[in-house]
Scaffold this active site. Sequence first.
Site, PDB file in Angstrom:
ATOM      1  N   GLY A   1      -3.432   3.317   0.601  1.00 58.41           N
ATOM      2  CA  GLY A   1      -2.403   4.330   0.547  1.00 58.41           C
ATOM      3  C   GLY A   1      -1.344   3.972  -0.482  1.00 58.41           C
ATOM      4  O   GLY A   1      -1.208   2.819  -0.896  1.00 58.41           O
ATOM      5  N   CYS A   2      -0.573   4.966  -0.897  1.00 56.96           N
ATOM      6  CA  CYS A   2       0.420   4.746  -1.961  1.00 56.96           C
ATOM      7  C   CYS A   2       1.527   3.802  -1.505  1.00 56.96           C
ATOM      8  O   CYS A   2       1.877   2.853  -2.222  1.00 56.96           O
ATOM      9  CB  CYS A   2       0.984   6.080  -2.438  1.00 56.96           C
ATOM     10  SG  CYS A   2       1.622   7.147  -1.138  1.00 56.96           S
TER      11      CYS A   2
END
Length: 345
Positions: free
Chosen positions: A146-147
């Site tokens: 995920g970012c």
Amino acid sequence: MECKRVAVIGATGYTGIEVVRLLLNHPSVTIEYLSANQNTGLLSEIYPHILNDDLFVISTDEAYFDNLDAVFLCLPHGQSNRLVAKIPKKVKIIDLSADFRIKNLSLYEEWYGAHKSPDLVKGAVYGLSEIHIENIKTARLVACPGCYATAVLLPLLPLLGLGIVKEEHIIIDAKSGVSGAGRSLSSENLFCEVNGSVKAYKISNHRHIPEIEQEAGLILQKGVQDIKVQFVPHLIPINRGILCSMYLNLKENYSLDDINSKLRSFYKDAPFVAINANKSINIRSVVGTNQCQIGIFLGRVENSIVVVSAIDNLLKGAAGQALQNFNIMFSFDEMTGLSNIPFYP
């Protein structure tokens, strides 16, 4: 080197279209097709900035895989894990959803719901490129992080693994642009709702928390439940970018020079990670790139540091890291298609 034939599933979301944009600049890639659940047709009519009249978007129901070398899955969680069973084993998979990031199935189900392909979870490699590069080289299925997790883990993991900081009382304050919420319509993301404001959301309940704790536990060789972090994400009124501030306690009285030296040594072969001593860290310096910039600063509390990192959430936090993993999987230079410099101003 022979061109690799690829497809992008979910090509019309913010992440998907960034994957397409990057692939168009890759000298060893042929895009076989693009697909989407919605917005099918000529891609240049959906996204006018893609000046290519040869790219059409088909329905994901029409997706085929037999003649591909790799497929990029840019789908919401819960959709990738239904689709992967249809993909032949000879095709390599770069998944940008959360479906294969979390190794503990009960933990995945707690945060995301039932998993449709649990037999494939064990063999998936968590695609934090700089940390798991050796495993990515031989992987068939890579689960891109995920970012927020990327912005947190790139500075945090070496600090933990090298024994520089304590594992207790890890406090993370992170701020993301609106594109991190995706392209789906939501009243919370309308211009009038976001502009001129900053919002804390999903406090202690964001879905990137379990992968952060998982990877921290792995580098410390501890169980998944043994590491807990305080994580507060914020939405800020910009299009893209993440700025992450972490508050950590030192195990010993290290100087900033010591810490910077150890981090630079750790990332000496990592072209996309920069340790910027005594410099401010800002989103503007990374937008449009696959870079992660990291700064270490002394805290006012004795034996504490403040760690600041910045990434473009759509690139190093998604599409750029996905292409970096693709390059590693197929033995291309990591920087192929990713050597652009930041936009300015």
